[in-house]
Design an enzyme around this catalytic site. Structure first.
Site, PDB file in Angstrom:
ATOM      1  N   ASN A 107      14.640  44.892  21.824  1.00 13.01           N
ATOM      2  CA  ASN A 107      15.648  45.804  21.262  1.00 13.01           C
ATOM      3  C   ASN A 107      15.112  46.834  20.279  1.00 13.01           C
ATOM      4  OD1 ASN A 107      15.245  43.734  19.423  1.00 13.01           O
ATOM      5  ND2 ASN A 107      17.262  44.014  18.533  1.00 13.01           N
ATOM      6  N   GLU A 167      11.801  35.530  13.335  1.00 14.51           N
ATOM      7  CA  GLU A 167      12.982  36.351  13.054  1.00 14.51           C
ATOM      8  C   GLU A 167      13.872  36.250  14.287  1.00 14.51           C
ATOM      9  OE1 GLU A 167      13.965  37.590  10.384  1.00 14.51           O
ATOM     10  OE2 GLU A 167      12.131  37.537   9.190  1.00 14.51           O
ATOM     11  N   CYS A 174      19.856  42.767  15.863  1.00 11.95           N
ATOM     12  CA  CYS A 174      20.015  41.460  15.225  1.00 11.95           C
ATOM     13  C   CYS A 174      20.852  41.599  13.954  1.00 11.95           C
ATOM     14  CB  CYS A 174      18.654  40.873  14.905  1.00 11.95           C
ATOM     15  SG  CYS A 174      17.598  42.040  14.053  1.00 11.95           S
ATOM     16  N   GLU A 180       9.136  39.663   6.327  1.00  7.80           N
ATOM     17  CA  GLU A 180       8.336  40.717   6.919  1.00  7.80           C
ATOM     18  C   GLU A 180       8.506  41.982   6.085  1.00  7.80           C
ATOM     19  OE1 GLU A 180       7.562  40.564  11.139  1.00  7.80           O
ATOM     20  OE2 GLU A 180       9.656  40.017  11.400  1.00  7.80           O
TER      21      GLU A 180
HETATM   22  P1  NAD Z   1      13.627  36.339  23.799  1.00  7.58           P
HETATM   23  O1  NAD Z   1      13.514  35.152  22.918  1.00  7.58           O
HETATM   24  O2  NAD Z   1      14.138  36.170  25.159  1.00  7.58           O
HETATM   25  O3  NAD Z   1      12.195  37.014  23.969  1.00  7.58           O
HETATM   26  C1  NAD Z   1      11.412  37.401  22.844  1.00  7.58           C
HETATM   27  C2  NAD Z   1       9.952  37.390  23.248  1.00  7.58           C
HETATM   28  O4  NAD Z   1       9.552  36.029  23.491  1.00  7.58           O
HETATM   29  C3  NAD Z   1       9.662  38.167  24.539  1.00  7.58           C
HETATM   30  O5  NAD Z   1       8.444  38.879  24.386  1.00  7.58           O
HETATM   31  C4  NAD Z   1       9.527  37.056  25.551  1.00  7.58           C
HETATM   32  O6  NAD Z   1       8.735  37.419  26.649  1.00  7.58           O
HETATM   33  C5  NAD Z   1       8.866  35.968  24.728  1.00  7.58           C
HETATM   34  N1  NAD Z   1       8.969  34.606  25.296  1.00  7.58           N
HETATM   35  C6  NAD Z   1       9.906  34.136  26.146  1.00  7.58           C
HETATM   36  N2  NAD Z   1       9.621  32.848  26.483  1.00  7.58           N
HETATM   37  C7  NAD Z   1       8.494  32.503  25.802  1.00  7.58           C
HETATM   38  C8  NAD Z   1       7.710  31.319  25.725  1.00  7.58           C
HETATM   39  N3  NAD Z   1       7.997  30.221  26.409  1.00  7.58           N
HETATM   40  N4  NAD Z   1       6.643  31.332  24.936  1.00  7.58           N
HETATM   41  C9  NAD Z   1       6.316  32.426  24.210  1.00  7.58           C
HETATM   42  N5  NAD Z   1       6.993  33.588  24.270  1.00  7.58           N
HETATM   43  C10 NAD Z   1       8.078  33.619  25.052  1.00  7.58           C
HETATM   44  O7  NAD Z   1      14.464  37.431  22.996  1.00  7.58           O
HETATM   45  P2  NAD Z   1      14.928  38.878  23.517  1.00  7.58           P
HETATM   46  O8  NAD Z   1      16.042  38.681  24.488  1.00  7.58           O
HETATM   47  O9  NAD Z   1      13.746  39.701  23.925  1.00  7.58           O
HETATM   48  O10 NAD Z   1      15.467  39.530  22.176  1.00  7.58           O
HETATM   49  C11 NAD Z   1      16.778  39.399  21.748  1.00  7.58           C
HETATM   50  C12 NAD Z   1      16.849  38.461  20.558  1.00  7.58           C
HETATM   51  O11 NAD Z   1      15.996  38.936  19.528  1.00  7.58           O
HETATM   52  C13 NAD Z   1      18.220  38.379  19.939  1.00  7.58           C
HETATM   53  O12 NAD Z   1      18.544  37.046  19.677  1.00  7.58           O
HETATM   54  C14 NAD Z   1      18.054  39.138  18.631  1.00  7.58           C
HETATM   55  O13 NAD Z   1      18.950  38.746  17.617  1.00  7.58           O
HETATM   56  C15 NAD Z   1      16.659  38.849  18.281  1.00  7.58           C
HETATM   57  N6  NAD Z   1      16.131  39.818  17.330  1.00  7.58           N
HETATM   58  C16 NAD Z   1      15.943  39.418  16.040  1.00  7.58           C
HETATM   59  C17 NAD Z   1      15.464  40.298  15.087  1.00  7.58           C
HETATM   60  C18 NAD Z   1      15.247  39.852  13.680  1.00  7.58           C
HETATM   61  O14 NAD Z   1      14.469  40.469  12.988  1.00  7.58           O
HETATM   62  N7  NAD Z   1      15.906  38.811  13.205  1.00  7.58           N
HETATM   63  C19 NAD Z   1      15.155  41.604  15.456  1.00  7.58           C
HETATM   64  C20 NAD Z   1      15.367  41.981  16.772  1.00  7.58           C
HETATM   65  C21 NAD Z   1      15.843  41.069  17.705  1.00  7.58           C
END
Ligand code: NAD
Length: 479
Positions: A149, A247, A281, A459
């Protein structure tokens, strides 16, 4: 001809075409094809980062400053082109894409300066003749795993401090947004990073990400993404006794009190809940409104929502771009159905729209009559969907705001100094906004949350040293 981007491993661009990057505003538009690494390539990248660490961690701060500053300057000079590609692959509007790119440039600039500011402490020992030095050192190989995102800002706020303090990197971006990730790595590579210092391994989370989690040679992992994946990162990191930082999601409340400036409150809700298609987020997904202003607030909000232009991210008139992909669109629609079944009233939107091109268009949705116990109020939807929860007074608003498994941001719209001050002190969130949207933060101050939203050190800003360095205490007896 379709663009083809490779992975960067030990200073070499490698890999076969693996995945296609589709524009969510126009699914007929392919942004490019991207290498998809397997576990072997992930291991090579980790080995390269490990080999590059001793020299990079001892490099002169000015050498690191030069690379980060050069990268910042190039990102800023190319902000329109990079921002456009970002909007094209992720679906946020052109203005948002360019804004995010500028932020990435600012982050590199900030951490360029920080290379020269890392400091320690010199304190007297309890023993005569002994001096104690407290210093900070690089951690080692840092694994960076990012979500889709914020395709350039999140990689920037992790890569910049990791490099500034002398760590080497294995970077695994989200599958949906590889172009922004590739661009930032290409810029840093050409800015003069030695081989192996920054490795890009695009590919599946379950393959590349998992290989990083399973490697004893990754000394720290910084992760932004969903709670489910975050828990996997945590469990694997404990197994290897490595440092980790998470995060994750949010269910951020925006409290609107009777004494709020109505125009300010509506602006905060529109921006916080719906800009970037609600895919932040920090989005305001719970609008907690006291009864004296409730009806006026809902009416004014609906009036503004009617005027919001949903459309192609690259069209300058668009205010709300498409949802990122078909899976996320289905999740948004499923939650809209869940909300209705739970008894909330869909007061506006939540319908699929046909654009001029095939894309994942959804009108922003507003529920009224929601309770805080409903699933739509407890679970992160991650789309342009917000719920109005009616409350009696400030005390009930605060209780509802805090009654959530998450704790990333929160906000209050009020003209009362007493309530604003009380809310800042008592809100169980990492970031609190007064008369401002819950989303939208500065790049030079700490970012992070509490409870299920975050784990580990903050961060950004100077607080980034907590994660990207490790403390050493040295004793010297000089007689
Ligand atoms: P996601 O958890 O599906 O993926 C995040 C990353 O993790 C991707 O690069 C993905 O390929 C990787 N990943 C997936 N499976 C994995 C595994 N088994 N081992 C290691 N890495 C793996 O999340 P998303 O759908 O890409 O992002 C949306 C989420 O991110 C929402 O929940 C949002 O709230 C959160 N987000 C949080 C913040 C924050 O700072 N708190 C900021 C932006 C987004």
């Amino acid at each position: 001809m379709t663009l083809f981007r490779k992975n960067l491993i030990d200073g070499e661009w490698l890999g076969e075409a693996g995945s296609r990057n589709i524009n969510p505003s126009n699914t007929g538009d392919v942004v490019g094809e991207y290498a998809s690494a397997g576990p072997e390539q992930a291991k090579q990248a980790i080995a390269a980062a490990k080999a590059a660490f001793p020299a990079w961690s001892r490099s002169a701060p000015l050498a690191r400053h030069a690379v980060l500053k050069k990268a910042s300057d190039e990102i800023m000079a190319r902000k329109d082109e990079i921002g456009r590609n970002l909007a094209r692959e992720e679906g946020k509007t052109l203005a948002e894409g360019i804004g995010e790119t500028i932020r990435a440039a600012q982050l590199f600039d900030f951490f360029a300066g920080e290379t020269l500011r890392l400091s320690g402490e010199l304190v007297p020992s309890v023993r005569p003749g002994v001096g104690v030095e407290i210093t900070r050192e690089a951690v080692g190989v840092v694994g960076i795993i990012t979500p889709w995102n914020f395709p350039i800002a999140i990689p920037a706020w992790k890569i910049a401090p990791a490099l500034a303090y002398g760590n080497t990197i294995v970077f695994k971006p989200a599958e949906l947004v590889p172009e922004s990730a590739w661009t930032i790595v290409d810029i840093l590579h050409r800015a003069g990073l030695p081989k192996g210092v920054l490795n890009l391994v695009m590919g599946k989370g379950s393959v590349v990400g998992q290989a990083m989690l399973d490697s004893p040679d990754v000394n720290a992992i910084t992760f932004t993404g969903s709670v489910g994946t975050g828990k996997r990162v945590a469990a694997a990191s404990v197994e290897h006794m490595r440092k980790f930082q998470l995060e994750m999601g949010g269910k951020n409340p925006l409290v609107v009190l009777d004494d709020a400036d109505l125009a300010v409150a509506v602006d905060c809700a529109i921006n916080g809940a719906y800009f970037s298609t609600g895919q932040r987020c920090t989005a305001s997904s719970r609008l907690v409104v006291t009864e004296g202003i409730h009806d006026r607030f809902v009416a004014a909000l609906k009036e503004r929502m009617e005027k919001l232009v949903v459309g192609d991210a690259l069209d300058a008139r668009t205010q709300i771009g498409p949802v990122v992909d078909a899976t996320q669109l289905k999740q948004d629609e499923d939650y809209i159905a869940i909300g209705r079944n739970e008894g909330a009233e869909l007061a506006f939107g939540g319908e699929r729209l046909d654009g001029a091109t095939p894309g994942f268009y959804l009108t922003p949705a507003l529920f009224t009559g929601a309770t805080n116990a409903m699933r739509i109020s407890r679970e992160e939807i991650f789309g342009p969907v917000a719920n109005v929860i009616r409350v009696k007074d400030y005390d009930e608003a605060l209780a509802v705001a805090n009654d959530t498994p998450f704790g990333l941001t929160s906000g209050i719209c009020t003209s009362s100094l007493k309530h604003a001050t009380h809310f800042k002190r008592n809100s169980e969130a990492g970031m609190v906004m007064v008369n401002l949207p819950t989303a939208g933060v500065d790049f030079h101050v700490p970012f992070g949350g509490r409870k299920g939203s975050s784990y580990g050190p903050r961060e950004q800003g100077r607080y980034a040293t907590e994660f990207y360095t490790t403390v050493k205490t040295a004793y010297t007896f000089a007689g």
